[in-house]
Structures are given as structure tokens and as C-alpha cells.
Enzyme design. Structure first.
Site, mmCIF file in Angstrom:
data_model
loop_
_atom_site.group_PDB
_atom_site.id
_atom_site.type_symbol
_atom_site.label_atom_id
_atom_site.label_comp_id
_atom_site.label_asym_id
_atom_site.label_seq_id
_atom_site.Cartn_x
_atom_site.Cartn_y
_atom_site.Cartn_z
ATOM 1 N N ALA A 51 -31.487 -7.547 -41.250
ATOM 2 C CA ALA A 51 -31.222 -8.492 -40.463
ATOM 3 C C ALA A 51 -30.438 -7.971 -39.221
ATOM 4 O O ALA A 51 -29.634 -7.001 -39.378
ATOM 5 C CB ALA A 51 -30.629 -9.568 -40.887
ATOM 6 N N ASP A 94 -34.316 -7.405 -35.499
ATOM 7 C CA ASP A 94 -35.242 -8.266 -35.020
ATOM 8 C C ASP A 94 -34.933 -9.804 -34.815
ATOM 9 O O ASP A 94 -35.190 -10.635 -35.951
ATOM 10 C CB ASP A 94 -36.625 -8.296 -35.566
ATOM 11 C CG ASP A 94 -37.568 -9.213 -34.761
ATOM 12 O OD1 ASP A 94 -37.625 -9.560 -33.748
ATOM 13 O OD2 ASP A 94 -38.737 -9.208 -35.604
ATOM 14 N N LYS A 95 -33.961 -10.046 -34.034
ATOM 15 C CA LYS A 95 -33.269 -11.409 -34.158
ATOM 16 C C LYS A 95 -34.024 -12.627 -34.009
ATOM 17 O O LYS A 95 -33.982 -13.540 -34.597
ATOM 18 C CB LYS A 95 -31.989 -11.332 -33.177
ATOM 19 C CG LYS A 95 -30.991 -10.330 -33.361
ATOM 20 C CD LYS A 95 -30.115 -10.392 -32.141
ATOM 21 C CE LYS A 95 -28.804 -9.475 -32.700
ATOM 22 N NZ LYS A 95 -28.046 -9.737 -34.056
ATOM 23 N N ASN A 124 -21.217 -3.257 -33.383
ATOM 24 C CA ASN A 124 -21.850 -4.206 -32.587
ATOM 25 C C ASN A 124 -20.703 -5.725 -32.884
ATOM 26 O O ASN A 124 -20.108 -5.677 -34.047
ATOM 27 C CB ASN A 124 -23.064 -4.648 -33.270
ATOM 28 C CG ASN A 124 -23.176 -5.549 -34.297
ATOM 29 O OD1 ASN A 124 -23.111 -7.022 -34.145
ATOM 30 N ND2 ASN A 124 -23.103 -5.179 -35.622
ATOM 31 N N GLY A 180 -22.550 -11.300 -32.169
ATOM 32 C CA GLY A 180 -22.370 -12.601 -32.280
ATOM 33 C C GLY A 180 -23.414 -13.640 -32.395
ATOM 34 O O GLY A 180 -23.544 -14.848 -31.816
ATOM 35 N N PHE A 181 -24.286 -13.060 -33.139
ATOM 36 C CA PHE A 181 -25.629 -13.956 -33.402
ATOM 37 C C PHE A 181 -26.236 -14.420 -32.314
ATOM 38 O O PHE A 181 -26.502 -15.840 -32.030
ATOM 39 C CB PHE A 181 -25.304 -15.288 -34.322
ATOM 40 C CG PHE A 181 -24.786 -14.918 -35.837
ATOM 41 C CD1 PHE A 181 -24.733 -13.734 -36.375
ATOM 42 C CD2 PHE A 181 -24.082 -15.719 -36.412
ATOM 43 C CE1 PHE A 181 -24.462 -13.404 -37.453
ATOM 44 C CE2 PHE A 181 -23.509 -15.726 -37.815
ATOM 45 C CZ PHE A 181 -23.806 -14.380 -38.162
ATOM 46 N N ASN A 203 -32.959 -14.773 -42.024
ATOM 47 C CA ASN A 203 -31.408 -14.793 -42.131
ATOM 48 C C ASN A 203 -30.610 -15.858 -41.538
ATOM 49 O O ASN A 203 -31.140 -15.607 -40.252
ATOM 50 C CB ASN A 203 -30.790 -13.073 -41.910
ATOM 51 C CG ASN A 203 -29.145 -12.985 -42.265
ATOM 52 O OD1 ASN A 203 -28.666 -13.680 -41.542
ATOM 53 N ND2 ASN A 203 -29.184 -12.046 -43.174
ATOM 54 N N ASN A 234 -26.135 -15.656 -44.436
ATOM 55 C CA ASN A 234 -25.153 -14.823 -43.891
ATOM 56 C C ASN A 234 -23.642 -15.472 -43.851
ATOM 57 O O ASN A 234 -23.684 -16.344 -42.941
ATOM 58 C CB ASN A 234 -25.767 -14.213 -42.605
ATOM 59 C CG ASN A 234 -24.784 -13.081 -42.141
ATOM 60 O OD1 ASN A 234 -23.686 -12.926 -42.570
ATOM 61 N ND2 ASN A 234 -25.260 -12.318 -40.803
ATOM 62 N N SER A 282 -20.758 -11.915 -41.549
ATOM 63 C CA SER A 282 -20.570 -11.222 -40.322
ATOM 64 C C SER A 282 -19.255 -11.271 -39.764
ATOM 65 O O SER A 282 -18.621 -12.386 -39.772
ATOM 66 C CB SER A 282 -21.774 -11.899 -39.295
ATOM 67 O OG SER A 282 -21.326 -11.144 -38.004
ATOM 68 N N ASN A 328 -18.171 -11.258 -36.660
ATOM 69 C CA ASN A 328 -18.312 -11.440 -35.281
ATOM 70 C C ASN A 328 -18.474 -12.836 -34.922
ATOM 71 O O ASN A 328 -18.584 -13.017 -33.492
ATOM 72 C CB ASN A 328 -19.629 -10.589 -34.528
ATOM 73 C CG ASN A 328 -19.472 -9.216 -34.900
ATOM 74 O OD1 ASN A 328 -18.510 -8.534 -34.637
ATOM 75 N ND2 ASN A 328 -20.830 -8.539 -35.253
ATOM 76 N N THR A 329 -18.507 -13.735 -35.868
ATOM 77 C CA THR A 329 -18.359 -15.225 -35.813
ATOM 78 C C THR A 329 -16.983 -15.845 -36.138
ATOM 79 O O THR A 329 -16.884 -15.563 -37.534
ATOM 80 C CB THR A 329 -19.689 -16.021 -36.358
ATOM 81 O OG1 THR A 329 -20.862 -15.495 -35.749
ATOM 82 C CG2 THR A 329 -19.432 -17.589 -36.101
ATOM 83 N N LYS A 355 -25.563 -12.977 -48.633
ATOM 84 C CA LYS A 355 -25.546 -11.562 -47.970
ATOM 85 C C LYS A 355 -23.950 -11.355 -48.005
ATOM 86 O O LYS A 355 -23.446 -12.346 -47.188
ATOM 87 C CB LYS A 355 -26.163 -11.218 -46.710
ATOM 88 C CG LYS A 355 -26.023 -9.889 -46.149
ATOM 89 C CD LYS A 355 -26.624 -9.831 -45.032
ATOM 90 C CE LYS A 355 -26.648 -8.029 -44.489
ATOM 91 N NZ LYS A 355 -27.328 -7.774 -43.434
ATOM 92 N N ASN A 378 -23.386 -6.207 -45.699
ATOM 93 C CA ASN A 378 -23.180 -6.486 -44.192
ATOM 94 C C ASN A 378 -22.258 -5.280 -43.501
ATOM 95 O O ASN A 378 -21.992 -4.220 -44.386
ATOM 96 C CB ASN A 378 -22.365 -7.619 -43.820
ATOM 97 C CG ASN A 378 -23.282 -8.432 -42.511
ATOM 98 O OD1 ASN A 378 -23.402 -7.706 -41.449
ATOM 99 N ND2 ASN A 378 -23.453 -9.676 -42.663
ATOM 100 N N THR A 379 -21.970 -5.430 -42.385
ATOM 101 C CA THR A 379 -21.338 -4.407 -41.458
ATOM 102 C C THR A 379 -19.861 -4.625 -42.065
ATOM 103 O O THR A 379 -19.245 -5.301 -42.608
ATOM 104 C CB THR A 379 -21.506 -4.472 -40.131
ATOM 105 O OG1 THR A 379 -20.988 -5.586 -39.786
ATOM 106 C CG2 THR A 379 -22.899 -4.274 -39.562
ATOM 107 N N GLY A 400 -24.142 1.981 -40.338
ATOM 108 C CA GLY A 400 -24.665 3.498 -40.321
ATOM 109 C C GLY A 400 -24.162 4.275 -41.489
ATOM 110 O O GLY A 400 -23.672 3.913 -42.217
#
Length: 346
Positions: free
Chosen positions: A65, A68-69, A114, A117-118, A145, A178, A181, A183-184, A215, A244-245, A269
Site C-alpha cells: 500500500a 497506488d493510492k 514520506n 498523510g493518506f 488498505n 492500517n 502510519s 503521518n496521521t 498492518k 509499515n514505515t 526502504g
């Protein structure tokens, strides 16, 4: 050839702009006359097929995920040789995401930071696109996701996830919740078992017969990982995605100035490789053999995929290495997996 293109051109472009240009090419890969030609050249060997989540995956290797959002490139990604594509993260309410710039390369580390922020067009729009994709011949397995809308308070997160699940479950092959993340705001607090249990139960009810996974973040401690994995089994989920990240910046070789310039957000990465593998092993140690575990984080080569499979992964996903490897990445991985299988068979 791609390495030269990346060095001479793509590194000079804003990373998000480069991604959108790449997605335009990927979308073209998913339509005639190009798609059938590509599938003929990239189709994974039949020996790589995996049975998981009650369906057949042409390869254990898929796209995580975040790539391709909005489910616009899934057909093209399938034509490039990926066995499944997990679209999203999708939210109940369409949202623009965080202010730009919000995507940064750390080339020396083969990594990306990144804080998107979804950003997505919402669950209803994604459901329409997935419905059309399901009718396409030769498509990959399609996961969706789902995350919390930014405008929704954490206290109301369950209803938000349930809304997305109800829209997407009829048109996705599986769903992934999810809660990991970075970022939220407040999202990762949902990983606490006492909060996560009722959320997952409600989303599972909304998903019906569609397999549901959760996740998790790589930044959890060992007890938290075991607790969520045990919960996932107890609630009756079909699987778990690790990971996740990360918010960690330990061990990077990029200059402190480059890391500081990238700022806050999730790191993905190569630097995530060891931690993701460790989390996979800890999850597999506490879940039944038949429980699906998808491993993602720091996956680059066929050797990486093979290592995850040997460590107990049912399926493996990648994302960041696409930036560094280019459009033939899935074919390279699948051929590497086949060569190893052939040497073992021989």
C-alpha cells in the site's frame, strides 16, 4: 538503462512529481495493446504460485500500500509481474493529505521518507475503480488498505473504518486495516490492544466474507507485537502485515543535513530490512501456521523475498525499491525466485 535514467533525470525531479509521471506510464501498461504483450514477457512461472487467503497468487511478490493510492495503476502493476497489488491507503472521506513537499529520497540509503498523510479520493471512488478492475482479465489479486480519515476524531475511528470496509469489501479480494502510519495524528494509538480489539471486531463484521488483515508498525516493542498478533488470531482475522514505515533514523549513511532536510515522516526502504525481518519472525512465532503473514519493509532482491518466505512469510510486498530498480523489478524478482527453485529441484 533505468539506472542511467534515474541518475540523470529522475533524481532531478521532485519525488512526488516523478512518482506521478511513473504512474502515468504504469497506467498505460495496463491497457491494450501493451498489457497482453507485457504479461507475456513478465508472467511469473507457474511454480511460483501461492495459495493464500483462499485464493491463488501468481507470485508471492506484490506491491505494498502507498504506491497506488487510488487504484489507478493496479492493472499496469499486474502486467509488470506483481502477484498482488494493495491499493490505498483509502479513507472514508476524500482528503488532500499533508502540505507539499512531503516525499523525499535518501539515495545513499536506498530509502524514502514520506509524510503524505493518506492523500486519496475516498473509499467510494476507490470502490468504483476496484469494481471495474475486478472484471479485467489477467488482473492481479487486489487488496484494499483502509485508514482513518483525518477529519475523524480517534474516538470515532471505528465508525470511519467500518464505513470504508462496507464500501470496499464487496470489490476487494482482501482488506487491510492500517493503524500504523506515522503521518496521521493519533493513528498509532489505535494499536493498543484494548483499543484495537473492538475496532477490528467491528471492521471484520463489516467486511463479511472478505479476508481482513491488520498492518502494524516496526516501532512496537516485542510484547506489543506479540499482543497484536495474538489478538488478530483471537478476533478471527485472516492475517497480519508486518511492517509499515518507521519513525527511526538509526543507522542511516545519508548526511545529517539530508536527513534533517527530509524531516518528519515514515522511513521506508533498505534501512528497514533487518527490523522488518525481526518483526516477521516474532509474529510467526505466536500465530498458527495457516495464519497469513505478509512481510514488507526493506525488500529489494529475490534473495530478500526468499529470506522472508523462509522466515515464515506467506506473501512478500515491496514499494521503495521500485524507485531504485525501475519497471522490470517484479520480473527480476520472479526470475530470481524461479532460478533458485530450479537449482533446488535439480
Amino acid at each position: 538503462m533505468y539506472r542511467a535514467l534515474f541518475s540523470l533525470l529522475l533524481t532531478r525531479l521532485d519525488p512526488e512529481r516523478a512518482h506521478h509521471l511513473a504512474m502515468a506510464v504504469i497506467r498505460a501498461c495496463g491497457v491494450r495493446p501493451l498489457a497482453p504483450l507485457l504479461r507475456a514477457a513478465t508472467r511469473p512461472d507457474a511454480s511460483l504460485a501461492v495459495e493464500a487467503l483462499g485464493m491463488r497468487f501468481a507470485s508471492p511478490f506484490g506491491v505494498a500500500a502507498g504506491f497506488d493510492k487510488d487504484a489507478v495503476g493496479a492493472a499496469g502493476l499486474g502486467a509488470l509481474g506483481f502477484g498482488h497489488v494493495e491499493v490505498g491507503t483509502v479513507t472514508a472521506v476524500p482528503q488532500p493529505g499533508n502540505p507539499r513537499p512531503r516525499l523525499f529520497r535518501l539515495v545513499a540509503d536506498r530509502a524514502v521518507v514520506n509524510r503524505m498523510g493518506f492523500n486519496n479520493r475516498g473509499a467510494e471512488a476507490a470502490a468504483h475503480r476496484l469494481a471495474r478492475l475486478r472484471r479485467r482479465r489477467g488482473r492481479p489479486v487486489l487488496g484494499a488498505n483502509i485508514g482513518k480519515s483525518r477529519v475523524t476524531d480517534v474516538a470515532d475511528a471505528t465508525a470511519d473504518y467500518v464505513h470504508s470496509a462496507a464500501l470496499l469489501a464487496p470489490v476487494a479480494d482482501y482488506l487491510a486495516v492500517n493503524v500504523s502510519s506515522p503521518n496521521t495524528p493519533g493513528l498509532r494509538t489505535l494499536q493498543a490492544v484494548e483499543t484495537l480489539a473492538p475496532l477490528l471486531s467491528a471492521v471484520k463484521d463489516a467486511a463479511g466474507t472478505t479476508p481482513l488483515l491488520v498492518k502494524i508498525a516496526p516501532d512496537l516493542d516485542d510484547d506489543e507485537i506479540a499482543g497484536i498478533a495474538t489478538l488478530a488470531v483471537r478476533v478471527g482475522l485472516a492475517g497480519l502485515i508486518a511492517t509499515n514505515t518507521t519513525i527511526s533514523r538509526e543507522g542511516l549513511v545519508s548526511s545529517p543535513q539530508a536527513v534533517a532536510a527530509a524531516g518528519e515522516g515514515g522511513l521506508s526502504g533498505a534501512p528497514l530490512r533487518e527490523r522488518s525481518l525481526e518483526v516477521l519472525r516474532r509474529v510467526r512465532a505466536v500465530v498458527p501456521d495457516e495464519f497469513c503473514v505478509i512481510s514488507v519493509g526493506g525488500v529489494d532482491t529475490a534473495d530478500d523475498v526468499r529470506e522472508r518466505l523462509r522466515a515464515g512469510a506467506t506473501l512478500v510486498q515491496g514499494y521503495t525499491a521500485f524507485l531504485y530498480r525501475g519497471p522490470l523489478w517484479a520480473r527480476q524478482v520472479n526470475r530470481g525466485l524461479r532460478r533458485t527453485a530450479a537449482s533446488v529441484d535439480g
